[in-house]
Design a protein around this motif. Structure first.
Motif, short mmCIF file in Angstrom:
data_model
loop_
_atom_site.label_atom_id
_atom_site.label_comp_id
_atom_site.label_asym_id
_atom_site.label_seq_id
_atom_site.Cartn_x
_atom_site.Cartn_y
_atom_site.Cartn_z
N UNK A 71 0.85 -1.19 0.00
CA UNK A 71 0.00 0.00 0.00
C UNK A 71 0.89 1.24 0.00
N UNK A 72 0.27 2.41 -0.22
CA UNK A 72 1.03 3.65 -0.19
C UNK A 72 1.83 3.78 1.11
N UNK A 73 1.17 3.51 2.22
CA UNK A 73 1.83 3.65 3.53
C UNK A 73 2.90 2.58 3.73
N UNK A 103 9.25 6.97 -3.60
CA UNK A 103 10.67 7.02 -3.25
C UNK A 103 11.16 8.46 -3.12
N UNK A 104 10.65 9.33 -3.96
CA UNK A 104 11.04 10.74 -3.95
C UNK A 104 10.73 11.36 -2.59
N UNK A 105 9.49 11.24 -2.17
CA UNK A 105 9.05 11.83 -0.90
C UNK A 105 9.71 11.16 0.30
N UNK A 106 9.70 9.83 0.30
CA UNK A 106 10.20 9.08 1.46
C UNK A 106 11.68 9.40 1.73
N UNK A 133 -1.72 10.30 -5.70
CA UNK A 133 -0.62 10.15 -4.74
C UNK A 133 0.60 10.99 -5.12
N UNK A 134 0.84 11.11 -6.43
CA UNK A 134 2.00 11.87 -6.89
C UNK A 134 1.91 13.34 -6.49
N UNK A 135 0.70 13.90 -6.49
CA UNK A 135 0.56 15.31 -6.13
C UNK A 135 0.94 15.53 -4.66
N UNK A 136 0.53 14.61 -3.81
CA UNK A 136 0.91 14.69 -2.39
C UNK A 136 2.42 14.56 -2.24
N UNK A 137 3.00 13.62 -2.99
CA UNK A 137 4.46 13.44 -2.95
C UNK A 137 5.18 14.72 -3.36
N UNK A 139 4.08 17.89 -3.23
CA UNK A 139 3.88 18.97 -2.26
C UNK A 139 4.73 18.74 -1.01
N UNK A 140 4.73 17.52 -0.51
CA UNK A 140 5.53 17.21 0.69
C UNK A 140 7.01 17.38 0.40
N UNK A 141 7.46 16.84 -0.72
CA UNK A 141 8.89 16.95 -1.06
C UNK A 141 9.32 18.40 -1.19
N UNK A 142 8.52 19.21 -1.89
CA UNK A 142 8.90 20.61 -2.08
C UNK A 142 8.81 21.42 -0.79
N UNK A 143 8.05 20.95 0.17
CA UNK A 143 7.94 21.68 1.43
C UNK A 143 9.20 21.58 2.28
N UNK A 144 10.06 20.60 1.96
CA UNK A 144 11.28 20.41 2.76
C UNK A 144 12.56 20.44 1.91
#
Length: 361
Positions: A71-73, A103-106, A133-137, A139-144
């Protein structure tokens, strides 16, 4: 500078290949820069991962985290646990992530929690669709992220609107197009080219993998049957994703034009794209490649994070209904493709710009 480069899924492999070449070029010129390549194992089917390393002359990964599916999680968590161990054992100055897969976000999250700088290649793109899911990835990645490398001015503007320091936003172009430029003279026809009597312009490429198009068996079958009827006498080559194949199972389909083939390696797939009449897809990356190759593309999605492929390129956003696809495809058959161009800085040199900038940090 020690850089850890993350690759997890098919689009990642295509994007990291020219980045590695750019690093090696700087090394040959005496610059102090090195890299460690980490494959998370997010795509583990040979046709979705290993083949790309071989064809694009990417060195064998220094580490494979072998997380595979879930799963995503489950997948995100497994990547984070494994990558934390990897970074602990092999410290670096910078973690470079590409695209928008899990993998990008994690890996970005793990790096930041270990006080390691993060560079995001293909930063700032947004679809506005939070069901992806990619949009969340993204946004999260760019936030950090610390250093943002964008494919378009609109992507840069998205970041600036969110308060990112402009000195860390770099519009460099598209590394996917770097790979295309570097390999156009190496692309080759797949083994089934003669078997299916394929010729330039006598077939259409179809790719589908997004849940909105493939997750429900009945609607997927209706979609395939509709596309089959829509194209007249054109053949349709459908490299079927393992996930989509599993959904169809043993269903007996009444299709006269669609030819199912295994997922293709990069060189064969780009040959198929370059010589096709048109492409029907729900992929974002393919719309970039068709734009540069001048091939009409019909994207079966309601949103796109790559508006330049529509505004400048050959992409048409047609929604997810067979009715709308048929309408737009018919318009194309009647009117042809309007004059299109190639977006700014999609010139094959994005990777060189990225590494030159990082060497100044």
């Amino acid at each position: 500078m020690k850089i850890t480069i993350i690759a997890g899924a098919r689009p990642n492999f295509i994007k990291i290949a020219p980045i590695i070449k750019a690093i090696e070029k700087q090394q040959s010129e005496g610059k102090t820069i090195s890299y460690r390549l980490v494959h998370t194992g997010q795509h583990y089917d040979k046709n979705l991962s290993d083949t790309f390393f071989e064809e694009l002359n990417i060195p064998h990964p220094n580490a494979n985290l072998e997380v595979k599916s879930g799963s995503q999680a489950e997948q995100t968590g497994a990547i984070m646990v494994a990558f934390e161990k990897e970074l602990t054992q092999n410290p670096c100055d910078l973690v470079l992530v590409v695209g928008d897969v899990n993998s990008t976000m994690a890996c970005a999250i793990v790096a930041k929690k270990m006080n390691i700088k993060v560079a995001h290649v293909e930063a700032g793109i947004r679809s506005g669709d939070m069901t992806m899911p990619e949009e969340i990835n993204r946004i999260v990645t760019d936030s950090i992220t610390d250093y943002f490398f964008t494919t378009s001015k609109s992507a840069s503007e998205n970041l600036l609107k969110n308060g990112v320091d402009s000195s860390n936003v770099h519009f460099v172009g598209n590394v996917m197009i770097d790979t295309l430029h570097q390999n156009l003279n190496r692309i080759s026809a797949p083994s089934f080219w003669d078997e299916f009597d394929l010729e330039t312009g006598n077939y259409i490429i179809l790719t589908l993998h997004r849940p909105s198009n493939v997750d429900e068996e009945k609607s997927l079958i209706n979609l395939l049957e509709g596309i089959d009827k829509m194209v007249g006498d054109k053949k349709i080559i459908f490299p079927i994703h393992p996930r989509t194949k599993a959904i169809l199972g043993e269903t007996n389909l009444n299709l006269k034009n669609i030819l199912f083939v295994e997922p293709q390696g990069y060189l064969n797939f780009m040959y198929l794209i370059k010589n096709s009449f048109a492409v029907i897809t729900d992929s974002g990356g393919i719309s970039e490649e068709t734009t540069v190759l001048g091939i009409p593309c019909f994207t079966m999605r309601t949103t796109t994070e790559r508006p330049e492929t529509i505004e400048i390129g050959t992409n048409n956003l047609v929604g997810i209904s067979i009715e709308n696809l048929t309408l737009e495809f018919t318009k194309f058959l009647e009117n042809g493709l309007s004059k299109r161009g190639i977006p700014e800085l999609w010139d094959g040199k994005a990777s060189e710009r990225i590494i030159a900038i990082l060497l100044t940090k």
